[in-house]
Design a protein around this motif. Structure first.
Motif, short mmCIF file in Angstrom:
data_model
loop_
_atom_site.label_atom_id
_atom_site.label_comp_id
_atom_site.label_asym_id
_atom_site.label_seq_id
_atom_site.Cartn_x
_atom_site.Cartn_y
_atom_site.Cartn_z
N GLU A 222 0.82 -1.21 0.00
CA GLU A 222 0.00 0.00 0.00
C GLU A 222 0.86 1.27 0.00
OE1 GLU A 222 -4.15 1.51 2.04
OE2 GLU A 222 -3.05 -0.15 2.92
N SER A 223 1.88 1.31 0.85
CA SER A 223 2.66 2.55 0.98
C SER A 223 3.50 2.82 -0.28
CB SER A 223 3.56 2.51 2.22
OG SER A 223 4.44 1.42 2.16
N HIS A 225 2.93 1.67 -3.34
CA HIS A 225 2.06 1.94 -4.49
C HIS A 225 1.49 3.35 -4.44
CE1 HIS A 225 -0.54 1.13 -7.84
NE2 HIS A 225 -1.63 1.42 -7.13
N GLN A 226 1.09 3.79 -3.24
CA GLN A 226 0.55 5.16 -3.12
C GLN A 226 1.62 6.18 -3.47
OE1 GLN A 226 -2.53 5.98 -2.85
NE2 GLN A 226 -3.21 3.87 -2.54
N GLN A 230 1.50 8.83 -6.71
CA GLN A 230 1.67 10.28 -6.55
C GLN A 230 2.87 10.80 -7.33
OE1 GLN A 230 1.50 11.56 -2.46
NE2 GLN A 230 2.43 13.52 -2.91
N LEU A 255 -5.40 -3.13 -4.40
CA LEU A 255 -4.82 -1.88 -4.92
C LEU A 255 -5.11 -1.68 -6.41
CD1 LEU A 255 -1.30 -1.95 -3.20
CD2 LEU A 255 -3.32 -0.64 -2.50
#
Length: 283
Positions: A222-223, A225-226, A230, A255
């Motif tokens: 998650e971290s 990919h986010q 961005q 995701l």
């Protein structure tokens, strides 16, 4: 290999209770035998890096640096051949290569009476034979070769693996007779943020139009990919249209939620690519 969020959380929870050593990696493989070893290794590395980032500041206070340096000096005075720095890093739960950097920087500061440049420190970490003190050189070497997540050796391995997967992707595109512009060609044209490959003619994958493909030789948690969304993926989308990201070591399947907006996730090269020529031939 795609994992559900629940499967990923179970692996991350297990890693939260073990030290980041090669022995722990073996335990991880034994605990989750059905998961790919490369996927587990990628998750192992990413979870450890998160832990180090959370605790990084406390190891860099003036008090901590002085404590580590004095403990190093006392340790090598008693037994210069013992892995003093490596054992100290393991004791305080910090990456051996980063511990070596702290002590090396403190040593150079004392020797030169000035703050050493990052360029000099990086050069000495890559090649410890440049360190004037032979004992410290050996201690730094022990840290870098025994660190499985940080340091110049790990950086070289990661770079090589990333390049290997880009070459693999290039070969797959050529095999499918897909024309593309590679990242180095785009950089030469003055583009700053570019995907690995832009397709000269868009294709369809699982019913979605694809203009570009990005290769990631890592697991998509998650971290990470986010951060990629961005810093990279949405920029590509704004400039080049919808695209495909291949996380070669898998990702958390929840995701993959931006397909309709134009970012598709896969854990391998797609087998069902539809080209414009192919779709016209079917008509």
């Amino acid at each position: 290999m795609k994992l559900t969020k629940a499967q990923y959380d179970e692996i991350a929870q297990f890693l939260g209770h073990v030290q980041p050593t090669r022995q722990s990696l073996r335990k991880l493989k034994e605990k989750f035998p059905s998961q790919s070893q490369s996927t587990l290794l990628s998750i192992f590395s990413q979870e450890y890096q998160k832990q180090i980032k959370r605790t990084h500041a406390k190891h860099h206070t003036a008090e901590a640096v002085e404590t580590y340096y004095q403990r190093y000096l006392n340790g090598v005075m008693k037994n210069a051949a013992a892995p003093v720095l490596l054992e100290l890093a393991n004791e305080v739960d910090f990456a051996p290569s980063l511990m070596a950097r702290i002590v090396l920087e403190r040593y150079l500061q004392e020797k030169e009476q000035a703050i050493p440049s990052k360029t000099l420190i990086n050069s000495m970490l890559r090649d410890p034979s440049q360190i004037p003190d032979g004992v410290l050189a050996n201690q730094v070497y022990q840290c870098t070769v025994n660190d499985c997540c940080y340091g110049p050796l790990v950086d070289c391995i990661k770079h090589a693996i990333g390049h290997e997967h880009e070459v693999l992707l290039r070969e797959m595109l050529l095999e499918k007779n897909l024309s593309f512009i590679a990242e180095d060609q785009l950089r030469a044209k003055g583009y700053d943020k570019t995907p690995d490959f832009i397709l000269e003619a868009p294709v369809a994958v699982e019913g979605h139009i694809i203009h570009w493909i990005e290769s990631k030789a890592s697991f998509g948690d998650e971290s990470s990919h986010q951060a990629y969304l961005q810093d990279q993926f949405w920029s590509y989308w704004n400039r080049f249209g919808p695209g495909l990201v291949i996380y070669w070591y898998g990702f958390i399947e929840e995701l993959d939620c931006h397909r309709e907006r134009g970012i598709l996730l896969k854990d391998c090269f797609p087998t069902d690519i539809v080209t414009l020529r192919h779709s016209m031939a079917q008509r």
